[in-house]
Design an enzyme around this catalytic site. Structure first.
Site: not given
Ligand code: E4P
Length: 219
Positions: A83
């Site tokens: 990522k």
């Molecule tokens: C996606 O890969 C992220 O880890 C995640 O969806 C972030 O979500 P949040 O806005 O609830 O922290």
């Protein structure tokens, strides 16, 4: 639509994997911190539970260090998906890694133009954050509609991974739009199974069944 769970909690991942409906896992530095576990160790454990992609995020901001971090992360297991943030260095890293056949999830996408760049960089997945978009007065699902339109216009193969999902309506809308994947916290995924009329229906059927005095042989 594929279902990924957005967590680094092993018990939740195991529970959802046992349903046979879990296609992958996403983590981020905040979720790793919340788990209290060693990053490499917990990522390895998650990769052993699910066959699908497990996103593990780099924390460097420059391309060279991102590449070195990615080198460590991709050795964890074959199903690790690196990522990277949606920055110039992140996309340079994406282009290089996907060119070598490594899965890459480009995260923190907040505009359709950013998603266009991620696709041009060969991203396996792009992660538009719908919940955080909504929090800031924008319509997160409009962003998904725009990205779907643009990707279809050019037949980009990058998968739209709807992230920052906060409730079941985000999931429903993602499916209506034709997003490829959604990632949600365990609580949101579990609530997808529930309906008050399902519970009420089971209750009624079982009450009537009890009146028959019968049982179904199980052996
Ligand atoms: C996606 O890969 C992220 O880890 C995640 O969806 C972030 O979500 P949040 O806005 O609830 O922290």
């Amino acid at each position: 639509m594929k279902f990924f769970v957005d967590t680094a909690e092993i018990a939740d991942i195991k529970e959802l994997a046992e349903t046979g409906l879990l296609d992958g896992v996403t983590t981020n530095p905040s979720l790793i911190a919340k788990s209290g576990r060693d990053f490499i160790e917990v990522t390895k454990e998650i990769c052993g539970i699910v066959d699908g992609p497990v996103s593990a995020e780099v924390v460097a901001l420059d391309h060279e260090t991102m590449m070195r971090e990615a080198e460590t992360l991709r050795k964890i297991a074959d199903n690790v998906c690196i990522k990277v943030p949606l920055t110039i260095d992140g996309l340079k890293t994406c282009k290089k890694l996907t060119g070598d056949g490594t899965m890459v999830n480009v995260t923190l996408c907040f505009s359709a133009n950013q998603a266009l760049l991620a696709a041009k960089a060969g991203a396996t997945f792009v992660s538009p954050f719908v919940g955080r978009h909504d929090d800031n007065g924008f319509d997160g699902m409009d962003l998904i509609r725009d990205i779907r339109l643009i990707y279809d216009n050019y037949a980009f193969e990058t998968e739209i991974l709807v992230a920052s999902v906060r409730h079941v309506v985000h999931v429903l809308e993602s499916a209506r739009i034709g997003a490829d994947v959604m990632t949600a916290p365990p609580s949101v995924i579990k609530s997808l199974f529930k309906h008050v009329l399902t519970d009420k229906g089971i209750e009624g059927f079982l009450a009537d069944w009890a009146k028959t005095g019968q049982s179904i042989p199980t052996e």
